[in-house]
Write an enzyme that holds these catalytic residues in place. Structure first.
Site, PDB file in Angstrom:
ATOM      1  N   ASP A  56       4.182  26.903  35.194  1.00  0.00           N
ATOM      2  CA  ASP A  56       4.068  26.705  36.643  1.00  0.00           C
ATOM      3  C   ASP A  56       3.108  27.730  37.281  1.00  0.00           C
ATOM      4  O   ASP A  56       3.186  28.926  36.967  1.00  0.00           O
ATOM      5  CB  ASP A  56       5.482  26.859  37.225  1.00  0.00           C
ATOM      6  CG  ASP A  56       5.592  26.353  38.639  1.00  0.00           C
ATOM      7  OD1 ASP A  56       4.887  25.400  38.974  1.00  0.00           O
ATOM      8  OD2 ASP A  56       6.395  26.921  39.402  1.00  0.00           O
ATOM      9  N   HIS A  57       2.251  27.272  38.179  1.00  0.00           N
ATOM     10  CA  HIS A  57       1.318  28.157  38.914  1.00  0.00           C
ATOM     11  C   HIS A  57       0.651  29.210  38.030  1.00  0.00           C
ATOM     12  O   HIS A  57       0.702  30.405  38.333  1.00  0.00           O
ATOM     13  CB  HIS A  57       2.036  28.874  40.064  1.00  0.00           C
ATOM     14  CG  HIS A  57       2.467  27.953  41.153  1.00  0.00           C
ATOM     15  ND1 HIS A  57       1.594  27.377  42.049  1.00  0.00           N
ATOM     16  CD2 HIS A  57       3.698  27.500  41.485  1.00  0.00           C
ATOM     17  CE1 HIS A  57       2.268  26.600  42.894  1.00  0.00           C
ATOM     18  NE2 HIS A  57       3.545  26.649  42.565  1.00  0.00           N
ATOM     19  N   ASP A  62      -3.302  26.567  38.655  1.00  0.00           N
ATOM     20  CA  ASP A  62      -3.371  26.640  40.120  1.00  0.00           C
ATOM     21  C   ASP A  62      -4.503  27.570  40.547  1.00  0.00           C
ATOM     22  O   ASP A  62      -4.347  28.786  40.620  1.00  0.00           O
ATOM     23  CB  ASP A  62      -2.023  27.142  40.665  1.00  0.00           C
ATOM     24  CG  ASP A  62      -2.070  27.369  42.174  1.00  0.00           C
ATOM     25  OD1 ASP A  62      -3.099  27.032  42.800  1.00  0.00           O
ATOM     26  OD2 ASP A  62      -1.085  27.900  42.718  1.00  0.00           O
ATOM     27  N   GLU A 104      -4.311  21.949  41.394  1.00  0.00           N
ATOM     28  CA  GLU A 104      -3.789  22.100  42.760  1.00  0.00           C
ATOM     29  C   GLU A 104      -4.925  22.156  43.767  1.00  0.00           C
ATOM     30  O   GLU A 104      -5.942  22.827  43.552  1.00  0.00           O
ATOM     31  CB  GLU A 104      -2.914  23.366  42.836  1.00  0.00           C
ATOM     32  CG  GLU A 104      -2.316  23.589  44.213  1.00  0.00           C
ATOM     33  CD  GLU A 104      -1.004  24.364  44.192  1.00  0.00           C
ATOM     34  OE1 GLU A 104      -0.336  24.425  43.140  1.00  0.00           O
ATOM     35  OE2 GLU A 104      -0.653  24.900  45.261  1.00  0.00           O
ATOM     36  N   HIS A 151       6.168  27.553  49.930  1.00  0.00           N
ATOM     37  CA  HIS A 151       7.110  28.073  48.930  1.00  0.00           C
ATOM     38  C   HIS A 151       8.172  28.895  49.635  1.00  0.00           C
ATOM     39  O   HIS A 151       7.868  29.679  50.531  1.00  0.00           O
ATOM     40  CB  HIS A 151       6.373  28.972  47.917  1.00  0.00           C
ATOM     41  CG  HIS A 151       5.665  28.202  46.861  1.00  0.00           C
ATOM     42  ND1 HIS A 151       4.386  28.484  46.461  1.00  0.00           N
ATOM     43  CD2 HIS A 151       6.058  27.143  46.119  1.00  0.00           C
ATOM     44  CE1 HIS A 151       4.027  27.640  45.512  1.00  0.00           C
ATOM     45  NE2 HIS A 151       5.020  26.813  45.285  1.00  0.00           N
ATOM     46  N   HIS A 178       5.311  20.693  45.730  1.00  0.00           N
ATOM     47  CA  HIS A 178       5.879  22.025  45.469  1.00  0.00           C
ATOM     48  C   HIS A 178       6.675  22.468  46.687  1.00  0.00           C
ATOM     49  O   HIS A 178       6.622  21.851  47.748  1.00  0.00           O
ATOM     50  CB  HIS A 178       4.745  23.020  45.188  1.00  0.00           C
ATOM     51  CG  HIS A 178       4.206  22.890  43.801  1.00  0.00           C
ATOM     52  ND1 HIS A 178       4.440  23.832  42.824  1.00  0.00           N
ATOM     53  CD2 HIS A 178       3.482  21.912  43.217  1.00  0.00           C
ATOM     54  CE1 HIS A 178       3.857  23.436  41.704  1.00  0.00           C
ATOM     55  NE2 HIS A 178       3.265  22.280  41.915  1.00  0.00           N
ATOM     56  N   GLY A 179       7.394  23.586  46.512  1.00  0.00           N
ATOM     57  CA  GLY A 179       8.117  24.130  47.659  1.00  0.00           C
ATOM     58  C   GLY A 179       9.227  23.218  48.139  1.00  0.00           C
ATOM     59  O   GLY A 179       9.464  23.100  49.343  1.00  0.00           O
ATOM     60  N   ASN A 223      12.674  25.930  43.286  1.00  0.00           N
ATOM     61  CA  ASN A 223      12.930  27.248  42.707  1.00  0.00           C
ATOM     62  C   ASN A 223      13.874  28.068  43.589  1.00  0.00           C
ATOM     63  O   ASN A 223      14.958  28.459  43.166  1.00  0.00           O
ATOM     64  CB  ASN A 223      11.606  27.997  42.461  1.00  0.00           C
ATOM     65  CG  ASN A 223      11.787  29.198  41.555  1.00  0.00           C
ATOM     66  OD1 ASN A 223      12.902  29.528  41.156  1.00  0.00           O
ATOM     67  ND2 ASN A 223      10.716  29.879  41.219  1.00  0.00           N
ATOM     68  N   THR A 224      13.495  28.313  44.848  1.00  0.00           N
ATOM     69  CA  THR A 224      14.288  29.212  45.691  1.00  0.00           C
ATOM     70  C   THR A 224      15.760  28.792  45.788  1.00  0.00           C
ATOM     71  O   THR A 224      16.654  29.647  45.693  1.00  0.00           O
ATOM     72  CB  THR A 224      13.687  29.293  47.113  1.00  0.00           C
ATOM     73  OG1 THR A 224      12.287  29.521  46.985  1.00  0.00           O
ATOM     74  CG2 THR A 224      14.307  30.422  47.899  1.00  0.00           C
TER      75      THR A 224
END
Ligand code: G3H
Ligand code: ZN
Length: 287
Positions: free
Chosen positions: A79-80, A101, A133, A181, A211-212, A235-236
């Site tokens: 990821d990223h 990214d 991205e 994000h 994303h986010g 994720n968060t």
């Protein structure tokens, strides 16, 4: 079936695959067990920081172990990854999927370096799926303490998206469409019309990635899937659930020293969130 096939299936059937980040093996277990219980695929991601903590080879070994133990498709994504070298490291380690990214770079560099990663990855593994991205996504995966302002120039332009995918050969495109994000202080507002236009501009075999995903209201997530988002990153939300469960466990049982005892509630908390998200994405019973 390859990851690419599942993404095309998701678009055709109007659901989205979930992508969840890990930095520990117990989170890996939580995500893959949640997917198994809902009879769907698991996509597990490690950012550069997460991969440094867990280890690239270790992440690949965990993917193989959970595939074997649970008997479901488990895909591992870098990821990223923000440089050609970092992305190639993940390819070499055996990741199924690469997210390169370079969205912070000038457009021409984003194209040439992303293309370089696509070529390198496909040569090593023709089945690999590569994501590029375009547009600029602010924030990081945490609870934001300040208001994040999204500028019009941050957002992905549909015509540029078309140009970018045809010149790079990516399989997936991460877009900036009002998402950030982390958990924002104010309610996110996705630009659904923009997603629709990007979807119309980009060939169907290129998946659109949101994303986010943490903190976006359910109705907006459903609307985004309806206009063609096929993969959503979280994720968060799982980081917060994991940390809060650990804090609660230590406050209730301050003398507990056995990790397999004190971290089991954190694992369950992650599993619960992942199952809720997969249900929301319509991913249940898709294998
Ligand atoms: O790549 C990771 C995701 O975009 C995570 O975003 O922390 O807002 O859920 P999030
Ligand atoms: Zn992301």
């Amino acid at each position: 079936m390859k990851l690419k096939d599942y993404l095309e299936k998701a678009l055709a059937e109007g659901w989205a695959t979930g992508h969840f980040n890990v930095s520990e093996s117990d989170q890996f277990r939580a995500i893959t067990e949640a997917a198994k219980e809902l009879n769907t695929i698991a996509i597990v991601g490690t950012s550069e920081g997460e991969a440094k903590h867990l280890g690239y080879f270790e992440a690949v070994a965990l993917r193989d172990a959970f595939r074997k133990e649970l008997g479901i498709p488990v895909f591992l994504n870098s990821d990223h990854h923000k440089s050609v070298e970092a992305a190639e490291k993940a390819v070499d380690a055996g990741y199924d999927s690469i997210h390169i990214d370079l969205s912070a770079e000038p457009y021409k560099k984003n194209i040439s370096w992303t293309k370089e990663v696509v070529e390198y990855a496909k040569k090593k593994n023709p089945e690999i799926s590569v994501e590029g991205e375009l547009g600029y996504l602010r924030g990081e995966s945490k609870i934001q303490k300040e208001k994040i302002i999204i500028r019009p120039e941050d957002l992905t332009n549909p015509d540029t998206a078309k140009d970018f995918v045809s010149r790079t050969g990516v399989d997936r495109l991460a877009v900036a469409v009002g998402n950030i994000h982390g958990l924002s202080m104010d309610e996110p507002a996705l630009d659904i019309e923009r997603i629709k236009k990007i979807r119309e501009a980009v060939p169907k075999n290129v998946a659109l990635v949101l994303h986010g995903g943490s903190g976006i209201p359910d109705g907006q997530i459903r609307a985004a899937i309806e206009v063609g988002i096929a993969n959503i990153h979280i994720n968060t939300d799982i980081r917060v659930a994991y940390a809060e469960a650990l804090r609660e466990e230590f406050s209730k049982n301050p003398d507990e020293t056995a990790p397999y005892k004190f971290d089991s509630s954190a694992r369950e908390a992650v599993k619960k969130i992942v199952k809720e998200k997969l249900e929301l994405f319509g991913a249940k019973n898709r294998i």
